[in-house]
Write a protein that holds these residues in place. Structure first.
Motif, PDB file in Angstrom:
ATOM      1  N   ASN A 171       1.026  -1.216  -0.304  1.00 34.10           N
ATOM      2  CA  ASN A 171       0.050  -0.425   0.695  1.00 34.10           C
ATOM      3  C   ASN A 171       1.169   0.946  -0.166  1.00 34.10           C
ATOM      4  OD1 ASN A 171      -1.723  -1.655   0.184  1.00 34.10           O
ATOM      5  ND2 ASN A 171      -2.982  -1.087   2.462  1.00 34.10           N
ATOM      6  N   LEU A 172       1.662   1.094   0.725  1.00 34.14           N
ATOM      7  CA  LEU A 172       2.642   2.286   0.832  1.00 34.14           C
ATOM      8  C   LEU A 172       3.674   2.586  -0.775  1.00 34.14           C
ATOM      9  CD1 LEU A 172       4.070   3.881   3.321  1.00 34.14           C
ATOM     10  CD2 LEU A 172       6.073   2.809   2.964  1.00 34.14           C
ATOM     11  N   MET A 173       3.986   1.599  -1.010  1.00 33.42           N
ATOM     12  CA  MET A 173       4.618   1.895  -2.467  1.00 33.42           C
ATOM     13  C   MET A 173       3.442   2.262  -3.832  1.00 33.42           C
ATOM     14  SD  MET A 173       7.870   0.572  -2.458  1.00 33.42           S
ATOM     15  CE  MET A 173       8.000   0.175  -3.580  1.00 33.42           C
ATOM     16  N   GLN A 174       2.519   1.941  -3.498  1.00 38.80           N
ATOM     17  CA  GLN A 174       1.145   2.262  -4.360  1.00 38.80           C
ATOM     18  C   GLN A 174       1.348   3.603  -4.063  1.00 38.80           C
ATOM     19  OE1 GLN A 174      -2.210   0.422  -2.939  1.00 38.80           O
ATOM     20  NE2 GLN A 174      -1.184  -1.411  -4.242  1.00 38.80           N
ATOM     21  N   SER A 175       1.179   4.214  -3.090  1.00 37.17           N
ATOM     22  CA  SER A 175       0.848   5.982  -3.011  1.00 37.17           C
ATOM     23  C   SER A 175       2.709   6.231  -3.340  1.00 37.17           C
ATOM     24  CB  SER A 175       1.105   6.153  -1.481  1.00 37.17           C
ATOM     25  OG  SER A 175      -0.310   5.464  -0.944  1.00 37.17           O
ATOM     26  N   GLU A 176       3.860   6.121  -3.067  1.00 37.60           N
ATOM     27  CA  GLU A 176       5.523   6.669  -3.473  1.00 37.60           C
ATOM     28  C   GLU A 176       5.400   6.778  -4.765  1.00 37.60           C
ATOM     29  OE1 GLU A 176       8.080   7.123  -0.948  1.00 37.60           O
ATOM     30  OE2 GLU A 176       6.300   8.012  -0.002  1.00 37.60           O
ATOM     31  N   LEU A 177       4.550   5.919  -5.537  1.00 37.27           N
ATOM     32  CA  LEU A 177       4.676   5.567  -6.966  1.00 37.27           C
ATOM     33  C   LEU A 177       3.711   6.139  -7.327  1.00 37.27           C
ATOM     34  CD1 LEU A 177       5.398   4.220  -8.948  1.00 37.27           C
ATOM     35  CD2 LEU A 177       3.741   2.651  -9.505  1.00 37.27           C
ATOM     36  N   LEU A 178       2.488   6.915  -6.800  1.00 36.51           N
ATOM     37  CA  LEU A 178       1.275   7.781  -7.383  1.00 36.51           C
ATOM     38  C   LEU A 178       1.762   9.497  -7.538  1.00 36.51           C
ATOM     39  CD1 LEU A 178      -2.155   6.711  -6.162  1.00 36.51           C
ATOM     40  CD2 LEU A 178      -1.486   6.659  -8.638  1.00 36.51           C
ATOM     41  N   ARG A 179       2.966   8.779  -5.910  1.00 34.49           N
ATOM     42  CA  ARG A 179       3.773  10.533  -6.420  1.00 34.49           C
ATOM     43  C   ARG A 179       4.598  10.835  -7.093  1.00 34.49           C
ATOM     44  NH1 ARG A 179       8.745  12.208  -3.756  1.00 34.49           N
ATOM     45  NH2 ARG A 179       8.788   9.523  -2.497  1.00 34.49           N
ATOM     46  N   ILE A 180       5.522   9.897  -7.289  1.00 37.17           N
ATOM     47  CA  ILE A 180       6.966  10.281  -8.459  1.00 37.17           C
ATOM     48  C   ILE A 180       6.277  10.596  -9.469  1.00 37.17           C
ATOM     49  CG2 ILE A 180       8.478   8.798  -9.191  1.00 37.17           C
ATOM     50  CD1 ILE A 180       8.727   7.717  -6.873  1.00 37.17           C
ATOM     51  N   TRP A 181       4.943   9.327  -9.911  1.00 38.18           N
ATOM     52  CA  TRP A 181       4.252   9.797 -11.212  1.00 38.18           C
ATOM     53  C   TRP A 181       3.441  10.637 -11.320  1.00 38.18           C
ATOM     54  CZ3 TRP A 181      -1.548   9.977 -11.903  1.00 38.18           C
ATOM     55  CH2 TRP A 181      -1.748   9.494 -12.962  1.00 38.18           C
ATOM     56  N   GLU A 182       3.025  11.260 -10.551  1.00 41.03           N
ATOM     57  CA  GLU A 182       2.721  12.932 -10.328  1.00 41.03           C
ATOM     58  C   GLU A 182       4.001  13.644 -10.780  1.00 41.03           C
ATOM     59  OE1 GLU A 182      -0.075  12.781  -7.573  1.00 41.03           O
ATOM     60  OE2 GLU A 182      -1.579  12.540  -8.631  1.00 41.03           O
ATOM     61  N   PRO A 222     -12.100   7.369 -13.292  1.00 38.61           N
ATOM     62  CA  PRO A 222     -12.821   9.186 -12.801  1.00 38.61           C
ATOM     63  C   PRO A 222     -11.782   9.848 -11.835  1.00 38.61           C
ATOM     64  CG  PRO A 222     -14.708   8.143 -13.648  1.00 38.61           C
ATOM     65  CD  PRO A 222     -13.964   6.726 -13.324  1.00 38.61           C
ATOM     66  N   LEU A 223     -12.135   8.216 -10.658  1.00 41.29           N
ATOM     67  CA  LEU A 223     -11.695   8.860  -9.412  1.00 41.29           C
ATOM     68  C   LEU A 223     -10.439   9.602  -9.086  1.00 41.29           C
ATOM     69  CD1 LEU A 223     -13.410   5.613  -7.366  1.00 41.29           C
ATOM     70  CD2 LEU A 223     -14.518   7.832  -8.349  1.00 41.29           C
ATOM     71  N   PRO A 224     -10.916  10.890  -8.376  1.00 42.03           N
ATOM     72  CA  PRO A 224      -9.681  12.006  -7.131  1.00 42.03           C
ATOM     73  C   PRO A 224      -9.392  11.252  -7.210  1.00 42.03           C
ATOM     74  CG  PRO A 224     -12.026  12.347  -6.364  1.00 42.03           C
ATOM     75  CD  PRO A 224     -12.185  11.195  -7.616  1.00 42.03           C
ATOM     76  N   ARG A 225      -7.579  10.989  -6.897  1.00 39.72           N
ATOM     77  CA  ARG A 225      -6.968  10.662  -5.857  1.00 39.72           C
ATOM     78  C   ARG A 225      -6.662  11.297  -4.531  1.00 39.72           C
ATOM     79  NH1 ARG A 225      -4.704   9.655 -11.042  1.00 39.72           N
ATOM     80  NH2 ARG A 225      -5.069   7.291 -11.684  1.00 39.72           N
ATOM     81  N   PRO A 226      -5.929  11.485  -3.723  1.00 44.57           N
ATOM     82  CA  PRO A 226      -6.056   9.404  -2.831  1.00 44.57           C
ATOM     83  C   PRO A 226      -6.886   8.675  -2.761  1.00 44.57           C
ATOM     84  CG  PRO A 226      -5.029  10.907  -1.410  1.00 44.57           C
ATOM     85  CD  PRO A 226      -5.552  11.551  -2.332  1.00 44.57           C
ATOM     86  N   ARG A 227      -7.559   8.291  -3.713  1.00 39.00           N
ATOM     87  CA  ARG A 227      -8.272   7.286  -3.218  1.00 39.00           C
ATOM     88  C   ARG A 227      -9.266   6.251  -1.935  1.00 39.00           C
ATOM     89  NH1 ARG A 227      -7.549   5.044  -9.743  1.00 39.00           N
ATOM     90  NH2 ARG A 227      -8.146   7.447 -10.406  1.00 39.00           N
ATOM     91  N   ASN A 228     -10.000   6.684  -2.120  1.00 38.08           N
ATOM     92  CA  ASN A 228     -10.420   5.988  -1.461  1.00 38.08           C
ATOM     93  C   ASN A 228     -10.329   3.985  -1.283  1.00 38.08           C
ATOM     94  OD1 ASN A 228     -12.172   4.398   0.840  1.00 38.08           O
ATOM     95  ND2 ASN A 228     -13.104   6.693   1.820  1.00 38.08           N
TER      96      ASN A 228
END
Ligand code: ATP
Ligand code: MG
Length: 252
Positions: A171-182, A222-228
């Motif tokens: 879960n942590l890595m997913q959030s990190e990846l999204l941050r890097i992607w952004e 189409p959901l905004p991030r971070p997603r619930n």
């Protein structure tokens, strides 16, 4: 604008003297900066498709192009992160990241500066002198991501990169990846077996059928991030994907 264009892609393998159809008629446009996830039954050809995009495997027919150029082999504009930890065990963390720059002939000082920048981005600046065997699974995958990013690829191709991690780290890595992607504005092509992971990450999810792998469904998220992870919209999408996948397992 489409960055990756997959057109009429078919792939056959020869196995035990027999032809095996692995991918059939894949047509897909992947937009610039898009985060796209592929999900499908085991053996449906997801890794094969990623390897074809990476230029590590040739299609039997059809084409893949990147920004209009036909892909005919590996190239620095596509970075790959594999499921199995693929770091060089004899190189330090920093030298693992610097590998691609070394191939390009970037001078040593410049290599170190650039590699440190990405090491910092993945939160491992204190570990630059360590060797892969001294790192946890999550840390190794961070290094693998930094190693792919340092070459400034347009597309990041990821084959179940978090598959071997425990649920918390994942879960942590997913959030990190999204941050890097952004931050980095990359196009990410991400293969996963986890429906939850795909819904948390993707702009679009491609559901593949059982072998021969075809595009069975394409779902926009189409959901905004971070997603619930447990919202009712997420649950609805999860039900649709699970239903798609269930029918593949029954018919395969
Ligand atoms: N080099 C090869 N030669 C022969 N057959 C191959 C080769 N690579 C893959 N295959 C076969 O092609 C099919 C698709 O394999 P692939 O690894 O792409 O599936 P996958 O969707 O990634 O599966 P998984 O979800 O288990 O990772 C499998 O039946 C596999 O045995
Ligand atoms: Mg695979």
């Amino acid at each position: 604008m489409a960055l990756l264009e997959i057109k009429g892609l078919n792939k056959l393998f020869w196995a035990d003297g027999k032809e095996m159809e692995v991918l059939r008629e894949i047509n897909l446009s992947i937009r610039e900066n898009e985060f796209i996830c592929f999900i499908g039954p085991s053996g449906c050809g997801k890794t094969t498709l990623l390897r074809i995009i990476a230029g590590l495997e040739e299609p039997t027919s059809g084409t893949v192009s990147l920004a209009g150029d036909l892909i005919t082999g590996p190239g620095p504009e596509r970075g790959m992160v594999f499921q199995e930890y693929s770091l060089f065990p004899w190189r330090t963390v920093l030298d693992n990241i610097a590998f691609g720059l070394e191939l390009k002939g970037v001078p040593a000082d410049e290599r170190r500066t650039q590699s440190r920048q990405y090491l910092k981005m993945v939160g491992l600046e204190r570990f630059e002198a360590r060797y892969p065997h001294e790192l946890s699974g999550g840390m190794k995958q961070r290094v693998a991501i930094a190693r792919a990013l340092v070459n400034d690829p347009k597309a990041l191709l990821m084959d179940e990169p978090f598959g071997a991690l425990d649920a918390q780290t994942r879960n942590l890595m997913q959030s990190e990846l999204l941050r890097i992607w952004e931050e980095e504005k990359k196009t990410v092509v991400f293969v996963t077996h986890s429906v939850d992971e795909a819904i948390f990450l993707a702009d679009r999810i491609v559901i593949m059928s059982a072998r021969p792998g075809r595009v069975k469904d394409v779902i926009e998220i189409p959901l905004p991030r971070p997603r619930n992870r447990t919202s009712s919209e997420v649950n609805k999408i999860r039900d649709r994907i699970l239903c798609d996948l269930r029918s593949e397992i029954v018919t395969s």
